[in-house]
Design a protein around this motif. Structure first.
Motif, short mmCIF file in Angstrom:
data_model
loop_
_atom_site.label_atom_id
_atom_site.label_comp_id
_atom_site.label_asym_id
_atom_site.label_seq_id
_atom_site.Cartn_x
_atom_site.Cartn_y
_atom_site.Cartn_z
N SER A 191 0.83 -1.22 0.00
CA SER A 191 0.00 0.00 0.00
C SER A 191 0.86 1.26 0.00
CB SER A 191 -0.93 0.01 1.21
OG SER A 191 -1.84 -1.05 1.15
N TYR A 192 2.08 1.16 -0.51
CA TYR A 192 3.00 2.30 -0.50
C TYR A 192 2.72 3.24 -1.67
CZ TYR A 192 5.91 0.05 3.10
OH TYR A 192 6.39 -0.51 4.26
N LEU A 193 1.52 3.79 -1.69
CA LEU A 193 1.10 4.61 -2.82
C LEU A 193 0.42 5.87 -2.30
CD1 LEU A 193 -1.22 5.41 -5.10
CD2 LEU A 193 0.98 4.61 -5.95
N ASN A 194 0.86 7.01 -2.82
CA ASN A 194 0.31 8.30 -2.40
C ASN A 194 -0.26 9.02 -3.61
OD1 ASN A 194 1.54 7.82 0.23
ND2 ASN A 194 3.47 8.44 -0.72
N TYR B 140 -2.50 9.06 1.42
CA TYR B 140 -1.29 8.30 1.62
C TYR B 140 -1.65 6.85 1.95
CZ TYR B 140 -2.02 8.57 6.68
OH TYR B 140 -2.54 8.45 7.93
N ALA B 141 -0.67 5.99 1.80
CA ALA B 141 -0.89 4.56 2.06
C ALA B 141 -2.11 4.03 1.32
CB ALA B 141 -1.01 4.30 3.57
N ALA B 142 -2.26 4.47 0.10
CA ALA B 142 -3.28 4.01 -0.84
C ALA B 142 -4.69 4.48 -0.53
CB ALA B 142 -3.27 2.48 -0.97
N GLN C 81 2.32 8.38 -6.60
CA GLN C 81 3.75 8.26 -6.28
C GLN C 81 3.94 7.04 -5.39
OE1 GLN C 81 5.09 10.02 -2.95
NE2 GLN C 81 7.19 9.35 -3.27
N SER D 233 6.11 4.96 -2.66
CA SER D 233 7.10 5.20 -1.62
C SER D 233 7.63 3.86 -1.10
CB SER D 233 6.50 6.03 -0.49
OG SER D 233 5.30 5.44 -0.02
N PHE E 255 7.03 8.98 -9.55
CA PHE E 255 5.69 9.52 -9.75
C PHE E 255 5.10 8.95 -11.03
CE2 PHE E 255 5.16 12.93 -6.65
CZ PHE E 255 6.46 13.22 -6.26
N LEU F 244 5.89 15.62 -12.40
CA LEU F 244 6.80 15.65 -11.27
C LEU F 244 7.84 14.54 -11.39
CD1 LEU F 244 4.14 16.08 -8.44
CD2 LEU F 244 5.56 17.88 -9.45
N GLU F 245 9.07 14.87 -11.03
CA GLU F 245 10.15 13.88 -11.01
C GLU F 245 10.84 13.94 -9.66
OE1 GLU F 245 14.22 12.53 -13.41
OE2 GLU F 245 13.43 14.55 -13.69
N TRP F 246 10.81 12.85 -8.93
CA TRP F 246 11.55 12.79 -7.67
C TRP F 246 13.05 12.78 -7.98
CZ3 TRP F 246 14.89 8.87 -6.16
CH2 TRP F 246 15.37 8.99 -4.84
N VAL G 138 5.15 7.44 8.25
CA VAL G 138 4.06 6.83 9.00
C VAL G 138 4.23 5.32 8.92
CG1 VAL G 138 2.49 8.75 8.65
CG2 VAL G 138 2.55 6.89 7.00
N ALA H 174 4.37 1.92 7.74
CA ALA H 174 4.24 1.30 6.42
C ALA H 174 4.18 2.30 5.27
CB ALA H 174 3.00 0.39 6.37
N ASN H 175 4.69 3.49 5.47
CA ASN H 175 4.67 4.42 4.35
C ASN H 175 5.46 5.68 4.67
OD1 ASN H 175 4.06 5.49 1.84
ND2 ASN H 175 1.85 5.33 2.09
N TYR H 176 5.68 6.48 3.64
CA TYR H 176 6.09 7.86 3.86
C TYR H 176 5.50 8.67 2.72
CZ TYR H 176 9.55 9.39 0.33
OH TYR H 176 10.16 9.83 -0.82
N TYR H 177 5.19 9.91 3.02
CA TYR H 177 4.70 10.79 1.96
C TYR H 177 5.24 12.19 2.21
CZ TYR H 177 1.17 12.00 5.53
OH TYR H 177 0.53 12.39 6.69
#
Lengths: 106, 121
Positions: free
Chosen positions: A31-34, A49-51, A89, A91, A98, B45-47, B102, B104-107
């Motif tokens: 679920s690493y999708l924003n 965040y987190a899908a 994006q 993560s 992206f 956008l490009e990281w 957070v 299981a993730n980061y944003y």
């Protein structure tokens, strides 16, 4: 590297419409999708965040779903301020790529 | 107020060097990882790069690895991007963005307004 395929690249819609934007990844990312929204001339803003977790302050008409390789962003009833470009994006792993963006037009 | 302000964007010749800065305020800078993200004119956008709070973890996009260096000075609440061997395709608005980790993730939850880099002869 994880490839992101976002569709459609552009979408014409009207106020009140329901729209769905899809993001597919080349590898499983749990679920690493924003999801980000960008209005013209402005910096991006994170929506989800987190899908599927909605950021505080983001209207509930925005909904994210999916896992692993297929994700969707649904806007249930378009408002004028929603006409913008949307990006997914991942993560999960570097490089944190992206999608190419979906331009939502009136 | 949590704020990020980028600076350093200019017109530079191909092959030249440039150093971008991002001044952070309103939060404990050292506790957050940071990113650079860019957007070429009319493009998506490009990281570009990521750095952890302690600078122990650094990642780069393939397109900039070996040419760009991300760094930070936690005592000065500042993030940097050293850009060498510039190419025309590096022309973009460069954003710094805070990474919120957070489970299981980061944003990227806070973004600056961007600084414009133009590479042209």
């Amino acid at each position: 590297d994880i490839q992101m395929t976002q569709s459609p690249s552009s979408l014409s819609a009207s106020v009140g419409d329901r729209v769905i934007i899809t993001c597919r990844t080349s590898q499983r990312i749990r679920s690493y999708l924003n999801w980000y929204q960008q209005r013209p001339g402005k910096a991006p803003k994170v929506l989800i965040y987190a899908a599927s977790s909605l950021l505080s302050g983001v209207p509930s008409r925005f909904n994210g779903s999916g896992s692993e390789t297929e994700f969707t962003l649904t806007i249930s009833s378009l408002q004028l301020e929603d006409f913008a470009t949307y990006y997914c994006q991942q993560s999960y792993s570097s490089p944190y790529t992206f999608g190419q963006g979906t331009e939502l037009e009136i | 107020e949590v704020q990020l302000v980028e600076s350093g964007g200019v017109l530079e010749q191909p092959g030249g060097s440039l150093r971008l800065s991002c001044a952070a305020s309103g939060f404990t800078f050292s506790s957050y990882s940071m990113n650079w993200v860019r957007q070429a004119p009319g493009k998506g956008l490009e990281w570009v790069a990521y750095i952890s709070g302690s600078s122990s973890t650094i990642y780069y996009a393939d397109s900039v690895r070996g040419r760009f260096t991300i760094s930070r000075d936690n005592a000065k609440n500042s993030l940097f991007l050293q850009m060498n061997s510039l190419r025309a395709e590096d022309t973009a608005v460069y954003y710094c963005a805070r990474a919120l980790l957070v489970p299981a993730n980061y944003y990227m939850d806070v973004w600056g307004k961007g600084t414009t880099v133009t590479v042209s002869s």
